[in-house]
Enzyme design. Structure first.
Site, PDB file in Angstrom:
ATOM      1  CG  HIS A 158      21.911  48.654  53.293  1.00  0.00           C
ATOM      2  ND1 HIS A 158      20.879  48.009  53.954  1.00  0.00           N
ATOM      3  CD2 HIS A 158      21.186  49.366  52.126  1.00  0.00           C
ATOM      4  CE1 HIS A 158      19.665  48.553  53.363  1.00  0.00           C
ATOM      5  NE2 HIS A 158      19.919  49.088  52.266  1.00  0.00           N
ATOM      6  CG  ASP A 193      16.177  53.469  53.435  1.00  0.00           C
ATOM      7  OD1 ASP A 193      16.779  54.371  52.788  1.00  0.00           O
ATOM      8  OD2 ASP A 193      15.668  52.190  52.634  1.00  0.00           O
ATOM      9  CG  HIS A 195      15.978  48.822  51.202  1.00  0.00           C
ATOM     10  ND1 HIS A 195      16.089  50.107  50.456  1.00  0.00           N
ATOM     11  CD2 HIS A 195      15.676  47.719  50.367  1.00  0.00           C
ATOM     12  CE1 HIS A 195      15.422  49.782  49.306  1.00  0.00           C
ATOM     13  NE2 HIS A 195      15.280  48.293  49.299  1.00  0.00           N
ATOM     14  CG  ASP A 282      14.152  53.795  49.929  1.00  0.00           C
ATOM     15  OD1 ASP A 282      13.677  54.218  51.174  1.00  0.00           O
ATOM     16  OD2 ASP A 282      15.314  53.008  49.931  1.00  0.00           O
TER      17      ASP A 282
END
Length: 343
Positions: A158, A193, A195, A282
């Protein structure tokens, strides 16, 4: 498989997080490393402590002022009247024109995209050592290993060139990709991931030598919210070299695997010399963040697919949060990578 881990990273154990207006315990805790190490242990995989990489490796991805901020912010923060134990931004720049500020309070807002990546006294050393793991795994692949794993925390995908966010400090996957570029004309990054890998996308968005792909939960109502849409395909020289494959949060194994297959087909067309896998765990059905519904078998299948691409792969740990299933998810993925006939 070569695996790298730096015990010094456990000293980074952030506390602060703001979630829905409430102060909560940060999700990126040192306990994550112990759960992941247990997964390696189940597979009989030992870890090596990586050598320190030169600062130039970090500067290949991040701006010098961002690195200087990460290195000095905590000590400077402690000199503020009534300072808290961690650097947490409370003001953020918006609009234009903007001037880079002198105050550490303002620089925190400049370099921190949200409140989920607080900086503590050991954060700089920890994120540098995480980057060292990613670089060491890249070096192992450059030396001929078919795959290598870097147990990195804090994670990185990120974080852009000079803004950290989402539990991330240095962008370890981007650092690995840039390091591989020293030996390969083209490198691909596949982010699985749950995200969107917005920081990695930003870093390489205008480049044609690094193909970035992200398979993630739809972001209209899920972090990071503002990026991760299918129409984001790159700009300038990078037009056509960014691929986002957003999926509903109800996604289960077959649809997730189909998206990874589509991503790997694009990778094959690109024909890179090496692949970086931003490994978030995740997406698992029992992860506390509840982003998708992927099972252990789904992770095993993903590992086999990635190995089956035939590309040397640097596997960089990104997300995956506190649950006993984190151990088994890593074991499942890496067992797929190492399965006979997978590569």
């Amino acid at each position: 498989m070569h695996c790298f881990y730096a015990p010094e990273t456990e000293a980074h154990d952030p506390i602060f997080r703001l979630s829905h207006g409430a102060v909560a315990r940060n999700a990126e805790q040192a306990e994550r490393a112990r759960l992941l190490l247990a997964g390696l242990d189940r597979l009989g995989l030992a870890t090596a402590s990586p050598p320190s990489a030169p600062r130039s490796v970090l500067e290949a991805v991040h701006t010098k002022r961002f690195l200087a901020f990460l290195e000095t912010a905590w000590a400077e923060w402690q000199r503020l009247p009534g300072a808290g134990p961690e650097v947490v931004a409370n003001v953020f720049p918006r609009g234009a024109p903007l001037t880079y500020p002198d105050s550490v309070v303002a620089r925190a807002g400049w370099h921190m995209g949200d409140t989920s990546a607080p900086i503590g006294p050991e954060s700089w050393q920890a994120t540098c050592r995480a980057a060292d793991c990613a670089v060491a795994a890249a070096e192992a692949v450059l030396a001929g290993a078919p795959a290598a794993y870097a147990l990195c925390r804090p994670p990185g995908h990120h974080t852009g060139a000079e803004v950290a966010a989402g539990h991330c400090l240095l962008n370890v996957s981007a650092i690995a990709a840039a390091h591989l570029r020293r030996a390969h004309d083209r490198v691909a990054v596949l982010d699985i991931d749950v995200h969107h890998g917005n920081g990695t996308q930003e870093i390489f968005y205008d480049r044609s030598d690094v193909l970035t792909l992200s398979v993630h939960a739809e972001t209209r109502a899920y972090y990071p919210f503002f990026t991760g849409y299918a129409e984001e395909t790159g700009t300038g020289a990078g037009a056509g070299f960014n691929l986002n494959l957003p999926l509903p949060r109800t996604t289960r194994d077959d649809a997730w695997i189909a998206a990874i297959e589509a991503g790997l087909a694009r990778v094959a067309d690109f024909a890179p010399g090496a692949l970086v896998v931003s490994l978030g765990l995740d997406a698992h059905e029992n992860d506390p963040l509840q982003g998708m519904k992927i099972t252990f078998d789904g992770f095993r299948r993903a590992g086999r697919l990635i190995a089956g691409s035939g590309l040397p792969a640097v596997i960089v740990q990104e997300g995956g949060y506190l649950s006993p299933d984190l151990t088994t998810a890593l074991e499942a993925f890496l067992s797929g990578v190492m399965a006979p006939g997978a590569g």
